[in-house]
Every structure is written in structure tokens, then in C-alpha cells.
Design an enzyme around this catalytic site. Structure first.
Site, PDB file in Angstrom:
ATOM      1  N   ASP A   1      -5.240 -10.222  -7.891  1.00 60.62           N
ATOM      2  CA  ASP A   1      -5.574  -9.414  -9.057  1.00 60.62           C
ATOM      3  C   ASP A   1      -4.411  -8.730  -9.749  1.00 60.62           C
ATOM      4  OD1 ASP A   1      -5.242  -7.840  -6.823  1.00 60.62           O
ATOM      5  OD2 ASP A   1      -7.108  -6.739  -7.010  1.00 60.62           O
TER       6      ASP A   1
ATOM      7  N   GLU B   1       0.823  -1.205   0.000  1.00 62.65           N
ATOM      8  CA  GLU B   1       0.000   0.000   0.000  1.00 62.65           C
ATOM      9  C   GLU B   1       0.856   1.253   0.000  1.00 62.65           C
ATOM     10  OE1 GLU B   1      -3.167   0.114  -0.373  1.00 62.65           O
ATOM     11  OE2 GLU B   1      -3.921  -1.863   0.157  1.00 62.65           O
TER      12      GLU B   1
ATOM     13  N   THR C   1      -1.541   0.491 -10.097  1.00 63.49           N
ATOM     14  CA  THR C   1      -2.781  -0.095  -9.596  1.00 63.49           C
ATOM     15  C   THR C   1      -3.530   0.833  -8.656  1.00 63.49           C
ATOM     16  OG1 THR C   1      -3.699  -2.202  -8.805  1.00 63.49           O
ATOM     17  CG2 THR C   1      -1.839  -1.264  -7.569  1.00 63.49           C
TER      18      THR C   1
END
Length: 685
Positions: free
Chosen positions: A360, A211, A653
Site C-alpha cells: 500500500d 514501524e 503513513t
């Protein structure tokens, strides 16, 4: 995409997956721990640096000031007073400017007319884009007013909090490039000043490696790129070439990148799930046997490779390239990877295979690494094509009634049953399919190229079908906003892609009439009679909507690549639903003259606990990716296709645009694929 809602590894908030004219260079820049750039478990023993540093500024050391002189006390006091007055004025949030238009009132008034909007052939997309800009400004102003500098914001209650002591600049850095793209100069100036004076990365606390990389490092790198490549967007004199604050974003990014490298100091080179930024020390996950998420470990490459390009420091490049080598050495079956990998051993943990959370963005970054490096690293295109073949074979099925294409999961491995469940996160894939097929070029142009094939044609077919399914999950709820997870009704046994279309020619060889029919919108009426509604189940625990970006992200790619206006129209319906049902409205009823309307205003937007009831149940939380991704992709969807073009950029992303480039020197794929045992035996024979 990776789990934008997304769990914060071992942080307390786990599992619940955007400029001033004063000289600011060097103010508030945290100093990285000594020797960080040469760590990574001894993987980089050669410290020779053959590439030039960015503008020959080693680690972007802030400019040195002249020797300190003896100032008279009164002069010093005067300077302090003037500095305070400047700081107070420049720090004053936008919402306090009484002369500015109250966009909250204007958007609330517009929201009252949403249901009265009639279809029109003469759509003003610039006007619609401005509505998105207004929604962003409202969101930002609410954050400025109630939560400035905090990592989390609750717009209903007006509360906020930090992820760790001292905060991470989560929302400010994540939303920064959105403000640049939207040309919000005042807002960018305020954010830039906070980054210069308050942002630091030396907290003695563990944070999510993934993150922090995609949001913080990606946000800073994107801000640097946009402020230099597009100087007319939110123009700030301080970041102009030769200005005092020219390298602010790069200095911050390099400091952060050095600290993050400690996460890669595992025996295998797979990064630990968390990292202590102060110590540059990686920490294994508290759960899952210490395993890292596969998607997290393999979705930091775009950011570190661009940082390496800017700095000439190959350490960044090699660290993330090593990860891809270790992954490939596990020889994932048919290009599909389990969702956990152990940093100590480098081996996969478990057999759960899915393209939702924890899986993903592994696939997303395969094709994007290939495109980021101007197609100079063909190994990633090879890996991408293998994965698409595996998805076709094992995960694509069709629903029972309306034959919606469903991307299922194999929680117990490829030999066990398919689970017909789609996270909202999976809806990144339609757009990424189309991106991989054309490389970001318009479809009509790509079809004329020498390397166009039936396989690429089928990829466009799949992208359209999956896009329609993702759109259906929005239409399936009372609010028109998708649930977090949707389940689908399949035949028993399920009809798989290979059953219905045995080879690429059978799907891509459809007539123009058939192809047009599959890209038409599903009926938006809510009478429950449409056949496709019988194919979708929404479980009570999955009814929440977290303002996620994946579906509008794919609509953005689909429109820019196919040119079909239907994807813009679907996006507009989604945006209207967000405004209508997630807006936080303030303003009390008062005694008004007869016939006079009550004046209220929208002060923010929130995620929902239940999107399948009217009125919806709110959660009192604005996700940072609401401003960093969702509103950005809406804005770009309604913009001209050449604005921040797909041909020149890749979006990480977290929706931070980074430039494509051609790698040179030591910046290259430093590994080669090893043949599988069966292939090696066959070759020997």
C-alpha cells in the site's frame, strides 16, 4: 497506512499492522553508537557537510552543565526532596484529578442516546469534534492508569506489556502529536516529561525498521514541527524558542535516526526488515527468504527527508533516495510493484501485486514525496502517474449487482486472474487519489488551474467511487464497523475499468446529475434487500475490526478537497459506531431508587474479534494507531479545513503531519531514471 495493524517484522508480535515548566534539556537522552551517521554500507564515503547543522548544534548535543561544585549534604537532601515532590505531582496521571470532569461518564450517557439522534441541517461540527476529543481523553486516561510507559495496552483486563525489554515508548510517542492537535496541554506535559526522562533507544534487540520509523521517528518529528509552528496548541514553556527543552524532540529523533541507518547497510541499499538499535545493525526477515516488504522499504522517505532538512545531514536523504533508485531499476510493469524485495540483490521477490498489506504505502509515498518537497522532485509525480495507469488497467473492476468499484489483487502476477478482495488498508487510496489530483487544494480551485486535465478529473471520479465502496464495507456489518477484509462478487470475466470506461473522458465526462448520483450514500438500513449487499462477502476469519484509520483518513481528504458534507456525515456515523460497539464500560449495578439510572462510565476502547454480530466479540487490545491516527483523522474531519492544512503539510503513513519545504543544496534527487531495455532499443533504432 502501510500495514497499520501491521506486522512487526521479526519481533515476537509479528503479523497481528498520538511539558513541563521545568528545564528538561539533556535529561535521559540516550547516546548513539559512535559513527552511525556515516555507515550505510560505505554508500556515503564523502563526509564533507556543506549544509549548516540545525541551529549549528552538531547532532543536537545536550547543553553542557557548569562544573560540579561541592554542595552541603543537607542542601542536596533538600533539593532531592523538592525534586521528588515535583516529579510526583507532575507525573500524576490525569485520571487521578478528582476535580476534573469525568468524561467517561459523560460519553457513556451520550452513547445511550446515539440511536435517538435525528438528522439535522444545522449540525454543530465543533460539538461533534469535542466528542472525538472526549474519546481520546478516555483512551489516554485508561492507558495512563493501567499501562503508563508500556507499548501495548489491554483496556478490558487492564493489563499491558512491552514489545521489547525496556519498552519503546510506542503508544506515548505515537499519540503525542494528536494531543497537541487536540490542545491537551496537561496530557502533553506528562508525555513530554516521560520522553525526556525515560525514553531511550539503546536496547540490544531488533525492532521493525518500518514501524519504528513511521511511528517513533515520525512522531518525534511531527511533535517538533507542531510545537514550533503552532505554539498555541498545548503550549508548553519548555519547548519555546530559547527554552531549555527546545530541542528535546529533535535530539531524540536524531539519536533514533542514526541508529536506524544501520538497516540500510545491505548490499543493495534496500533496508533490512529489522534493525538492532543498540548496534545499528540491520537484520533480514526471518521469513520470505529474507526479503523486505516493498511498502516498508519505500515508506520511510518522508521521515528521513524531513530529518535531513532539519539537521542538514544529507546522509539521511541519500539513504532513502537510494532505495527509490533501486526500486525503479527493476522496471516494474505498468508502475505496479510486487510486495517483496530482497535487500541483498535489490530484486523483487515473487509476483504478488496488491495495494493492501506490504504494498500500500509504496504508492502513497510516491505522491507524498512529490508534495513534501514542494513539487521540486518531478520523478515522483511521474512514478505516481505510471502507477495510477497500472491500477486503472489491471486492478479496478466493478461488482456484479450495484457496480461498486473494486480494487482487486493479482497474487500471481499481472497475467493471472484478478482476486476481488479488499483489505481495509486499501481504503487509504480514495483520499490519496484526490490528494494527487489537486495537490491538496480545494477541487473548485484546482479545476481552474492551467494543468487541470481529463485525467485528473477521472482521478476524482475514481476517488469518489472507491470511497463509496469503502463506506459500503462499514454498512455491510451488524455493528456498522468494517471487517478487516471484504470480498466482492464480480462478473465472469470481471468488468474492468477499461471495459466500462475505455478512456478518461468516458468516466470524467459524466453529466453533473450522474456525478452527483455516484456520491450519494448507500442505504444504511439492515434489511438485507439492497442490491449492493449481494456484492459483499465477509468470511468468518475476516470479521475482526482493528480500529483502523484508513477509511476515515480518506473521508478527511475527500471532505477537505471536495467540500462535500456527505463525507463528514459518513465519518460521524462511523464514529458513533465505534463509541457504541467498541467502548469498554465499567460500573456495577447497585440498589437504586425506582426510576433512577445506573451510572456507568467508558474507560477505554478495544478492537473486535467479530464486528458482524451484536453484541460484538471484543479482543481486549487498543491499537496504538487508534489514538495516533483514527481519532486524529476524526478530529480533523470535523475541524475547519484550514486547520493543519493539506496545502502546507503531508501526513506520513502513521498520520503524523510534516511540513512541506523546498529542498536546497545536497538535499535533492540524486538519481535519474534509466530507460527500459525495450525503450533503449527503440531509441537506438
Amino acid at each position: 497506512m502501510s500495514y497499520q495493524g501491521r506486522s512487526f517484522a521479526t519481533s515476537p508480535f509479528q503479523d497481528n499492522r498520538s511539558r513541563s515548566n521545568q528545564g528538561l534539556a539533556g535529561l535521559g537522552l540516550s547516546t548513539g553508537p559512535a559513527g552511525l551517521s556515516n555507515k550505510v554500507g560505505g554508500y556515503f564515503e564523502n563526509n564533507d557537510r556543506t549544509l549548516p547543522m540545525y541551529k549549528d548544534k552538531p547532532y543536537f548535543t545536550p547543553k553542557r552543565t557548569a562544573p560540579r561544585r561541592r554542595w552541603r549534604p543537607l542542601f542536596v537532601l533538600g533539593v532531592c526532596v523538592l525534586t521528588f515532590l515535583w516529579y510526583y505531582k507532575s507525573s500524576m496521571p490525569v485520571w487521578q484529578d478528582s476535580n476534573s470532569r469525568d468524561v467517561g461518564v459523560d460519553l457513556w450517557k451520550w452513547a445511550q442516546t446515539i440511536d435517538d439522534e435525528s438528522p439535522s441541517k444545522n449540525v454543530d461540527w465543533n460539538e461533534r469534534r469535542e466528542k472525538v476529543r472526549d474519546a481520546f481523553v478516555i483512551s489516554w486516561q485508561g492507558y495512563e492508569k493501567d499501562a503508563w510507559g508500556s507499548d501495548e495496552y489491554n483496556p478490558v483486563s487492564g493489563r499491558s506489556r512491552n514489545m521489547i525489554e525496556g519498552g519503546m515508548g510506542w503508544i506515548i510517542v505515537d499519540a503525542l502529536d494528536t494531543m497537541m492537535i487536540m490542545n491537551l496541554t496537561t496530557e502533553v506535559r506528562h508525555a513530554r516529561e516521560w520522553i525526556s526522562t525515560s525514553l531511550k533507544y539503546n536496547q540490544d534487540h531488533d525492532v521493525s525498521t518500518f514501524e519504528t520509523t513511521i511511528r517513533m521517528l515520525g512522531g518525534l518529528l511531527s511533535a517538533h514541527h507542531l510545537s514550533t509552528k503552532y505554539p498555541d496548541l498545548a503550549p508548553i514553556a519548555d519547548d519555546d524558542v530559547g527554552a531549555a527543552g527546545e530541542d528535546l524532540y529533535i535530539e531524540k529523533a536524531t539519536d533514533l535516526g542514526d541508529r536506524l541507518l544501520g538497516a540500510f547497510e545491505s548490499p543493495s541499499g534496500i533496508p533490512y526488515a529489522s534493525v538492532n538499535l543498540n548496534k545499528s545493525e540491520g537484520l533480514p526477515s526471518h521469513g520470505d527468504g529474507g526479503a523486505s516488504s516493498t511498502a516498508e522499504a519505500t515508506s520511510v522517505q518522508l521521515e528521513f527527508k524531513y530529518l535531513a532538512k532539519l539537521t542538514g545531514e544529507a546522509e539521511y536523504w541519500r539513504a532513502v533516495e537510494k532505495v527509490m533508485e533501486v526500486i525503479d531499476e527493476q522496471h516494474p510493469q505498468d508502475g505496479l510493484v510486487p510486495i517483496f524485495i530482497n535487500p541483498k540483490t535489490g530484486h523483487f521477490h515473487g509476483e504478488n501485486i496488491r495495494l493492501g498489506s506490504r504494498g500500500d504505502s509504496y504508492y502513497e509515498y510516491l505522491i507524498k514525496q512529490y508534495l513534501q518537497t514542494s513539487e521540486q522532485e518531478p520523478v515522483y509525480k511521474e512514478l505516481w502517474d505510471e502507477s495510477l495507469a497500472g491500477i486503472r488497467k489491471h486492478l479496478l473492476a466493478f461488482s456484479q449487482n450495484a457496480q461498486l468499484m473494486v480494487l482487486g489483487e493479482r497474487p500471481n502476477g499481472l497475467k493471472e486472474n484478478l482476486t476481488p478482495k479488499m483489505d481495509h488498508l486499501v481504503c487509504f487510496l480514495p483520499g490519496t487519489y484526490a490528494l494527487g489530483a489537486t495537490g491538496g487544494r480545494p477541487l473548485a480551485e484546482a479545476r481552474k488551474s492551467a494543468d487541470w486535465s481529463q485525467q485528473r478529473e477521472e482521478e476524482i471520479f475514481i476517488s469518489k467511487e472507491l470511497m463509496k465502496t469503502c463506506w459500503a464495507t462499514y454498512l455491510a456489518t451488524a455493528t456498522g464497523l468494517a471487517p478487516e477484509i471484504s470480498h466482492f462478487i464480480l462478473d465472469s470475466p470481471p468488468v474492468m475499468m477499461g471495459d466500462k470506461y475505455p478512456d478518461p473522458k468516458s468516466a470524467s465526462g459524466m453529466s453533473p446529475q450522474e456525478l452527483r448520483s455516484i456520491s450519494q450514500p448507500l442505504s444504511p438500513q439492515f434489511d438485507g434487500s439492497e442490491p449492493w449487499r449481494k456484492d459483499i462477502e465477509i468470511h468468518n476469519m475476516d470479521r475482526h475490526n482493528l480500529q483502523r484509520p484508513e477509511t476515515v483518513e480518506s473521508l478527511f481528504y475527500m471532505y477537505r478537497i471536495t467540500g462535500d458534507e456527505i463525507y463528514r456525515e459518513w465519518g460521524w456515523e462511523m464514529f458513533k459506531a465505534f463509541v457504541k460497539y467498541t467502548a469498554v464500560v465499567e460500573g456495577e449495578d447497585s440498589e437504586l431508587a425506582e426510576g433512577e439510572a445506573t451510572i456507568r462510565r467508558i474507560k477505554g476502547f478495544t478492537s473486535l474479534s467479530n464486528a458482524n454480530t451484536i453484541p460484538p466479540t471484543t479482543r481486549d487490545n487498543m491499537e496504538s494507531f487508534w489514538m495516533a491516527e483514527t481519532l486524529k483523522y476524526f478530529y480533523l474531519l470535523f475541524s475547519d479545513r484550514d486547520f493543519i492544512s493539506l496545502e502546507d503539510h503531508v501526513f506520513n503513513t502513521e498520520a503524523h503531519p510534516l511540513p512541506r519545504f523546498k529542498p536546497t543544496g545536497d538535499l535533492k534527487t540524486g538519481w535519474q531514471r534509466k530507460p527500459k531495455v525495450a525503450d533503449a532499443v527503440e531509441a537506438a533504432e
